[in-house]
Structures are given as C-alpha cells and as structure tokens.
Motif scaffolding. Structure first.
Motif, PDB file in Angstrom:
ATOM      1  N   GLU A   1      -0.268   4.885   0.332  1.00 11.53           N
ATOM      2  CA  GLU A   1      -0.978   6.326   0.843  1.00 11.53           C
ATOM      3  C   GLU A   1      -1.214   7.203  -0.475  1.00 11.53           C
ATOM      4  N   ASP A   2      -0.359   8.008  -1.175  1.00 11.13           N
ATOM      5  CA  ASP A   2      -0.711   9.495  -1.691  1.00 11.13           C
ATOM      6  C   ASP A   2      -1.003   8.550  -2.934  1.00 11.13           C
TER       7      ASP A   2
ATOM      8  N   TRP B   1       0.424  -1.183   0.128  1.00  3.14           N
ATOM      9  CA  TRP B   1      -0.548   0.139   0.119  1.00  3.14           C
ATOM     10  C   TRP B   1       0.815   1.274  -0.290  1.00  3.14           C
TER      11      TRP B   1
END
Length: 558
Positions: A400-401, A398
């Motif tokens: 975030e951005d 993953w």
C-alpha cells in the motif's frame, strides 16, 4: 599507455604498486570485486579507498567515454547525483553556525508564495526529509514534463502544492524537493548561487579543485565521464541530462577531491566551531514523537560488519555513486559509476568487508562479489520442480505505501529472480521450500512466502509484507465510464484517459501508458497509482495520483 595500467594511479601508499601491508586486502582482493566492470568495451566505476589521511588505493575500471575510447581513472569527473545532498546540508549547517539562518526557520520565510499548511515546515525538516513536501521529480513525471524543464519550473511545482504528504515532522519520507529548496535558501541568504558560495566557502578551503555544483549543463568539464544505460538491444546508450537543478543533486567531483572531503570529517577545517559542526552533520534527526531517524545532514547513519557506517548514495540518469565512511575503522570509500545498471552500495560494502572482516572473530573476509548483471559468480542451486515453484509464487504483489506491483519470481537459464517494478530484479538463492536469499541494494535479504503474502526483509534497512492479488477485470462499459479528461490545478496539468478495447490508456507526451488494474478502484500508470473518486451516484468525478514520494494529488474530471 596500456589501458589497464593507465586506470591505476599510484599514490604514496597506494596498493597499485607494492604489496599491501600484512593483514590488509591485496590489490587482487579488491580488483576481484570490480572484475565484471574491468572492460574496454563498457562503462564502469572508479574506486577510492581512504586510510590514515591518504589514498590507500585508487583505480578506474571500464571506460569513461565509449565514443572516443577513453578509460576511467581516479581523475575522471563524475556526476554525484543524490550524494550531493551532504554538501548542501553542510552549507546550511555553516550558515546556521554563522547566524545567517536558523534551522527552525519556517520555509515560508524564504518562499512566501507557499501556502500555510496549518503546521510550520522548517528548514531542519527539509534537511531530515520530514517536511512532508512532495518530491518534485515525481511531480514533474506526473505532469509529463519530460527532462527539459528549468529550475524555475521545478520551484513553481513545489511551491504551488496546496497539500503535503503528511503532517510536518510526523514521518520520514525522502524528498528531493527539500534539497532543491535548501539550495535556493543558500542563494537567498548569501546573494550568491549555490555553486559560487560552496566554491568560496567549502571547496576552495578544502582544496577540492575539481568539485562544483553543475548549474549550467552547457559548461565544459575536463575529464568528465559520460553516463550510460543498457538498451533493449543490449548495446550501451548515452544517459545524460540537460537539467540544471542543483541541491538534491548536481555536484561533480573526483576520487581525489572526495578524499579531501573524507579528511574533513576527521579534522574539520570549515566554520568556526570545528568538531561541533561534524557532530551536527552526523547527528540523526528525530520525528516530533521523539523517534530517532537513521538520517542526519544528507547522511545515512547505519552499522555494517560491527562498524558504524556514515554513507549516502546517488542515482540519476547514467550515474550511480556511493560515499561511505567507517570512522572507528579509519576507513573511507568512494565508488563512482557511469553506468545505470551498477550497484555502488553493494560494491562499496564488499570492499569495506575486506577490511572490516579482519576485525571479526568469524574470520569471514567478505561476501561473494556480485557481477554487473546482478548475478553471483557462485553456482545457483536449482529447484527440482521448477515449473511447480514458479506457478506457486509467480504473480502480482501489492504494498500500500510503497506503491509497488509486479512482484514475482521468474526463472532464466536456471537462475531465479525477484522482480519489482520500480526496483529492478534481484537474484535469489533458494533457502527452503518457501524462502529465498538475496542481495538487495548491497544488503542481505530474505524473501519468504506465507499464504497470499510475500515478506521481504532487508537486513539493516526494512521489512515489508506484500499482499498477493489478481488484477481486476473491467468490461468495455466500465472502462468507458473511466475515460475522459482530468485536470490538476496544483500541477496545471491536463490528463486524458482513453478507452482502447477493454484497456484504459493514459495519453502522454512522453509516451502512452496502458493502465494496470490493482485492488480497489485503482490502476497503475508508470510508477504512479491512480485511484478514482466517485460521487454518491457512483459517477467518476476525479482521481488522486500517488507515487512513493507523492501522496493523493488531486485531479478533477472535466
């Protein structure tokens, strides 16, 4: 005419005929880069090499039309996709030079229906992708609009947004909306369409007779190459569009016309200030804090093999394009492909390396060619403990951005791949027990693992660290609490989420999507991340939808 011969057009100093000059790559060197595309059974690419104001080499590899058995040639006309942006940016620069507009004009001057965002959004910020305006292609996908909406519909999406991705000028985030708006600014200022104005003021003066902005998808274009994408059955499928939007894309051009465009950066014939215009086009933008970007007027400014590189690529439906210039080396390149699995940036850089490596003390001529399927022709090393390695690194990651998941290492017939949803897959060569080498978008990359983190470092571009996670599990009661009807006033879009057993499903006109849980109260839906919002009692009252180019678009539960 023999197709292979027919794909090659001889110019005054073309490598199609006589041997190359001493110290220059030979036709065989260049053709080897495109060997996987040189087929009478598949679409491919056209290549143009520009040196000394001439076309030094031009050839088509593969087919322009599979139904009528038409080969690609340097005269084939291609959809240029986002490579079109530099032409729109040039139009804006010319209108600024003539005093018809100011780069620091607020966008509301031309679109009074847009809200006041608190800080002004300027035309200059649209040019450099620092406006914060959400990307209309992602908005249209979230609104489930398919691929048959109009320019007016796209403009309503953009001008109806009540919030931005970020404070104008504070960040750089690529947004097609900026160039859609800039195309409309040209129309509002001049009283002509972008197609008409650029024809009269740019393409006609430069002799670019086969170039135009394609604002009518019913317009017949002689020698047009059709776009294709590989299907799940491993057969080619037509991949075209009926969208008429221009600005962020929509330009059609040829290898020959792009040579005239390349020439103009050496000896400008547009506007009145001549070389001042070229300086403006190649000057990188800046953020409000003074940080310099690598993006100028529709052009990325970079370095490759020790040479300054000014380039831009394009990706849309079945077309992939790249235009690159190396001013200090008297080298220009255009790689135009009509297949969705092509990587023209990698191909262009491999050709550039054949020329630029001659100037290197290392003596290395070029990286190994990459085939059309993403595999290296060189044999790939194999792990001794295959299963153990795959078990160790396979899984979900993953960022975030970037909103990317499904990062994993997979094995196929002894070859290893890094797989990212939204990016594709990239072949890996093992470097050590925990690191791998790869070529991602034509640039050398290193993928390494430390604990629960995966770091992807792409040379000359970016370095990102992804966090490993295990998808959350929800019982049927929790899924039921999330199901319901939601509405976004900014998109004027209703979204229904339904429970199917222990799975949450988004009902969409373009195809239902199962939602994948990710860290937090979030799920993946296609390329979007939706994050549920709850009130003080924990009841779901809505969600926000985000993609890489749209942040926090609000939906209210009905």
């Amino acid at each position: 005419m023999n197709k292979v011969f027919g794909n090659c057009i001889a110019f005054s100093i073309s490598l199609c005929g006589p041997a190359a000059m001493a110290g220059e790559p030979t036709p065989a060197d260049i053709d080897a880069v495109f060997a996987a595309y040189d087929s009478e059974e598949a679409p491919g690419c056209a290549l143009g090499i520009y040196r000394g104001g001439e076309i030094a080499y031009a050839r088509g590899y593969g087919m322009a039309n599979l139904e009528y058995d038409i080969p690609l040639t340097p005269d084939s006309v291609f959809r240029m996709a986002s490579t079109s942006k530099q032409f729109v940016a040039t139009a804006i620069a010319l209108l600024h030079e003539s005093g018809d507009l100011d780069l620091d004009d607020p966008v509301q001057k031309y679109f009074p229906q847009m809200p006041d965002y608190g800080s002004p959004v300027t035309l200059r910020q649209l040019v450099h992708h620092t406006s914060g305006i959400r990307d209309y292609l992602d908005l249209a996908e979230l609104a489930d609009m398919g691929d048959s909406y109009s320019t007016e519909s796209a403009l309503r999406l953009v001008t109806g947004q009540q919030a931005l991705n970020f404070e104008p000028g504070s960040q750089h985030l690529y947004s097609n909306s900026g160039y859609l708006l800039l195309a409309q600014v040209v129309e509002k200022v001049t009283g002509q369409s972008l197609r008409e104005w650029t024809h009269e003021n740019m393409f006609e003066p430069l002799g670019m007779e086969q170039t135009h902005f394609h604002d009518d998808h019913t317009h017949v274009v002689p020698r047009r190459a059709d776009g294709y994408a590989p299907g799940e059955d491993e057969k080619w499928r037509i991949s075209m569009t009926q969208l008429d939007m221009v600005g962020d894309g929509g330009l059609y051009s040829t290898i020959g016309d792009l040579k005239r465009w390349d020439d103009n950066f050496s000896e400008n014939r547009l506007g009145k200030k001549r070389q001042e215009l070229i300086h403006e086009l190649e000057k990188p933008g800046r953020l409000e804090n003074g940080e310099e970007l690598d993006y100028a007027f529709g052009l990325f400014v970079d370095e490759f093999h020790g040479a300054r590189e000014v380039a831009h690529g394009g990706t849309f439906v079945g077309f992939r394009t790249e235009i690159a210039r190396y001013p200090g080396a008297d080298l220009g390149l255009a790689v135009l492909c009509n297949r969705a699995d092509a990587d023209p940036r990698s191909l262009a850089r491999q050709v550039a390396a054949l020329y630029l490596a001659e100037k290197q003390a290392t003596g290395s001529r070029a990286p190994s060619p990459v085939q059309a399927d993403g595999k290296s022709p060189a044999a790939v090393k194999r792990f001794k403990d295959t299963d153990e390695k795959l078990q160790q690194y396979a899984g979900h990651y993953w960022h975030e951005d970037k909103m990317m998941v499904q990062g994993s290492i997979t094995e196929e017939d002894g070859d290893y791949y890094l797989v990212f949803s939204g990016w594709g897959r990239f072949q890996l060569d093992p470097g050590s027990a925990s690191s791998f080498r790869a070529s991602i978008f034509g640039s050398p990359a290193q993928v390494s693992f430390t604990g629960a983190a995966m770091k992807v470092a792409i040379q000359g571009w970016t370095e990102m660290e992804f966090e490993r996670y295990a998808p959350d599990s929800f019982d049927t009661g929790e899924i039921k609490a999330l199901a319901g009807n939601y509405y976004s006033p900014e998109l004027d879009h209703f979204q229904r989420l339904e429970q199917t057993g222990d799975q949450l499903v988004a009902r969409r006109r373009t195809g239902d999507e199962e939602l994948l849980p990710v860290p937090g109260d979030r799920f993946i839906s296609g390329r979007a991340v939706i994050e549920f919002e709850r009130d003080a009692r924990g009841r779901v009252v809505g969600f926000s939808a985000s993609t890489e180019r749209v942040k926090n678009l609000k939906y209210k539960r009905l």
